[in-house]
Design a protein around this motif. Structure first.
Motif, PDB file in Angstrom:
ATOM      1  N   LEU A 267       0.827  -1.208   0.000  1.00 30.88           N
ATOM      2  CA  LEU A 267       0.000   0.000   0.000  1.00 30.88           C
ATOM      3  C   LEU A 267       0.863   1.260   0.000  1.00 30.88           C
ATOM      4  O   LEU A 267       0.542   2.244  -0.687  1.00 30.88           O
ATOM      5  N   SER A 268       1.948   1.254   0.766  1.00 32.80           N
ATOM      6  CA  SER A 268       2.805   2.437   0.814  1.00 32.80           C
ATOM      7  C   SER A 268       3.486   2.682  -0.527  1.00 32.80           C
ATOM      8  O   SER A 268       3.641   3.832  -0.959  1.00 32.80           O
ATOM      9  N   GLU A 269       3.899   1.600  -1.200  1.00 32.47           N
ATOM     10  CA  GLU A 269       4.553   1.758  -2.502  1.00 32.47           C
ATOM     11  C   GLU A 269       3.587   2.328  -3.533  1.00 32.47           C
ATOM     12  O   GLU A 269       3.957   3.189  -4.341  1.00 32.47           O
ATOM     13  N   VAL A 270       2.338   1.862  -3.489  1.00 31.95           N
ATOM     14  CA  VAL A 270       1.357   2.302  -4.489  1.00 31.95           C
ATOM     15  C   VAL A 270       0.847   3.711  -4.200  1.00 31.95           C
ATOM     16  O   VAL A 270       0.764   4.557  -5.113  1.00 31.95           O
ATOM     17  N   TYR A 271       0.521   3.989  -2.928  1.00 30.20           N
ATOM     18  CA  TYR A 271      -0.153   5.251  -2.613  1.00 30.20           C
ATOM     19  C   TYR A 271       0.785   6.344  -2.092  1.00 30.20           C
ATOM     20  O   TYR A 271       0.468   7.531  -2.211  1.00 30.20           O
ATOM     21  N   LEU A 272       1.925   5.966  -1.515  1.00 31.34           N
ATOM     22  CA  LEU A 272       2.866   6.981  -1.031  1.00 31.34           C
ATOM     23  C   LEU A 272       4.086   7.107  -1.930  1.00 31.34           C
ATOM     24  O   LEU A 272       4.745   8.143  -1.940  1.00 31.34           O
ATOM     25  N   GLY A 273       4.386   6.026  -2.674  1.00 33.26           N
ATOM     26  CA  GLY A 273       5.561   6.026  -3.531  1.00 33.26           C
ATOM     27  C   GLY A 273       5.635   7.201  -4.491  1.00 33.26           C
ATOM     28  O   GLY A 273       6.697   7.831  -4.622  1.00 33.26           O
ATOM     29  N   PRO A 274       4.535   7.552  -5.190  1.00 37.06           N
ATOM     30  CA  PRO A 274       4.606   8.673  -6.133  1.00 37.06           C
ATOM     31  C   PRO A 274       4.992   9.997  -5.486  1.00 37.06           C
ATOM     32  O   PRO A 274       5.549  10.865  -6.150  1.00 37.06           O
ATOM     33  N   PHE A 275       4.725  10.155  -4.180  1.00 34.71           N
ATOM     34  CA  PHE A 275       5.025  11.418  -3.511  1.00 34.71           C
ATOM     35  C   PHE A 275       6.465  11.486  -3.001  1.00 34.71           C
ATOM     36  O   PHE A 275       6.975  12.577  -2.747  1.00 34.71           O
ATOM     37  N   ILE A 280       9.881   3.158  -1.646  1.00 32.19           N
ATOM     38  CA  ILE A 280       9.441   3.089  -0.254  1.00 32.19           C
ATOM     39  C   ILE A 280       9.260   1.644   0.204  1.00 32.19           C
ATOM     40  O   ILE A 280       9.406   1.334   1.395  1.00 32.19           O
ATOM     41  N   GLU A 281       8.976   0.733  -0.721  1.00 36.56           N
ATOM     42  CA  GLU A 281       8.772  -0.674  -0.372  1.00 36.56           C
ATOM     43  C   GLU A 281      10.040  -1.289   0.217  1.00 36.56           C
ATOM     44  O   GLU A 281       9.975  -2.243   0.990  1.00 36.56           O
ATOM     45  N   ILE A 282      11.202  -0.741  -0.132  1.00 36.25           N
ATOM     46  CA  ILE A 282      12.469  -1.292   0.338  1.00 36.25           C
ATOM     47  C   ILE A 282      12.697  -0.985   1.811  1.00 36.25           C
ATOM     48  O   ILE A 282      13.166  -1.835   2.572  1.00 36.25           O
ATOM     49  N   TRP A 283      12.355   0.250   2.232  1.00 32.97           N
ATOM     50  CA  TRP A 283      12.693   0.653   3.600  1.00 32.97           C
ATOM     51  C   TRP A 283      11.494   0.787   4.527  1.00 32.97           C
ATOM     52  O   TRP A 283      11.667   0.979   5.744  1.00 32.97           O
ATOM     53  N   PHE A 284      10.296   0.662   4.017  1.00 40.00           N
ATOM     54  CA  PHE A 284       9.111   0.855   4.858  1.00 40.00           C
ATOM     55  C   PHE A 284       9.102  -0.071   6.068  1.00 40.00           C
ATOM     56  O   PHE A 284       8.851   0.352   7.200  1.00 40.00           O
ATOM     57  N   ALA A 285       9.375  -1.371   5.847  1.00 39.75           N
ATOM     58  CA  ALA A 285       9.310  -2.352   6.932  1.00 39.75           C
ATOM     59  C   ALA A 285      10.303  -2.033   8.043  1.00 39.75           C
ATOM     60  O   ALA A 285      10.004  -2.207   9.228  1.00 39.75           O
ATOM     61  N   TYR A 286      11.492  -1.557   7.665  1.00 38.49           N
ATOM     62  CA  TYR A 286      12.519  -1.288   8.677  1.00 38.49           C
ATOM     63  C   TYR A 286      12.181  -0.049   9.500  1.00 38.49           C
ATOM     64  O   TYR A 286      12.450  -0.005  10.708  1.00 38.49           O
TER      65      TYR A 286
END
Length: 309
Positions: A267-275, A280-286
């Motif tokens: 969800l973060s990659e799809v909805y926050l990534g463009p901003f 973001i998918e790489i570091w979100f979990a950490y």
């Protein structure tokens, strides 16, 4: 709405695969108090064994049936992981009973490099394929509700079901069986467990065998998706935030943590990534795991440790 559901389902299925790898960490720590840094190497070694056995068995036996070959390769790879567990206990863990946690952690680091080196020597260093017959074509669900339906990857869906079944079996094993209770007793206090007659060495062999089978299932699924290559060891790094989030001693925590991380990443990659420019998918979990360490270090379902002085 259909796109959101596709992203959500994709995250849930990815989360189950993360949870499957995280289970290896939880099993070892729950039964021995050791943070097994070698889990990623175990996943790689098991996947290499299965991939190579699947190639060698038709040459040895002239059997071309895919189901028979895959089943035999899985059984042989499981036997290899049992042998690995026995060797680790016999040559390493037996001599480190009641040692400091840092000593045991360094021992698992040594096991990591040993498994990687031996795996490359025995099975080779090429990229291998595992074909376990899972369909890779997507399917469309809820056609009557959403125009065009919701696209779901069949391979991810089957892998998630396999992971869920394995997790359920492990939960029953730990909670309902005599051996499972003995494993938890050993994790709480090695000396106390020995004093009441629990054979520590046998218990450690059992838990490493179980963790080896979990690593084999994880390696089989990830190998089917990505191919068996030495970068597969990094899958364990993706599972570390799951362990931190769910708790090092909780099997259900590994599941919940995996689902949260999987859904959060997608969800973060799809909805926050463009901003933020993507990635973001790489570091979100950490980042999420770091936040939990600051607020609740034991994780969602982990046991709070209180030292009385």
């Amino acid at each position: 709405m259909a796109f959101f559901l596709e992203t959500l389902f994709g995250g849930l299925m990815a989360g189950m695969l993360y949870a499957l790898v995280a289970l290896g960490f939880v099993l070892i720590f729950k039964a021995s108090g050791v943070f097994n840094f070698a889990q990623g190497a175990m996943v790689l070694f098991a996947a290499l064994a299965m991939a190579r056995f699947a190639e060698w068995i038709p040459q040895w036996t002239r059997i071309d049936n895919k189901i028979v070959t895959t089943t035999a390769a899985f059984i042989l790879a499981a036997c290899v992981m049992f042998i690995v567990a026995w060797v680790i206990e016999r040559l390493v863990l037996r001599h480190l009973v009641n040692q400091e946690a840092a000593t045991l952690l360094m021992a698992t680091l040594g096991i990591t490099y040993f498994l990687e080196g031996v795996g490359q020597t025995i099975f080779g260093s090429e990229i291998y394929k595992i074909d376990i017959g899972m369909p890779k074509d997507p399917v469309f669900l809820f056609d009557s509700v959403f125009e065009g339906g919701v696209m779901v990857n069949q391979e991810d869906m089957i892998a998630a079901v396999i992971a869920a079944v394995l997790v359920a079996l492990l939960s029953v094993f730990f909670q309902k069986t005599k051996t499972g209770r003995a494993l938890r007793a050993v994790a709480d206090d090695h000396q106390a467990a020995q004093s009441i007659g629990i054979p520590l060495n046998r218990i450690w062999v059992i838990v490493w065998c179980v963790a080896g089978v979990v690593a084999l299932v994880a390696g089989m699924i990830w190998g089917s998706k990505l191919g068996v290559q030495f970068s597969l060891t990094t899958v364990a790094l993706r599972a570390l935030p799951v362990v931190i989030l769910g708790g090092l001693t909780s099997v259900p925590g590994a599941i919940i943590g995996g689902l949260i991380i999987g859904v959060g990443e997608k969800l973060s990659e799809v909805y926050l990534g463009p901003f933020v420019g993507g990635g973001i998918e790489i570091w979100f979990a950490y980042v999420l795991a770091l936040g939990f360490l600051l607020v609740r270090p034991q994780g969602l379902f982990g046991e709070k440790i209180i030292d009385r002085v």
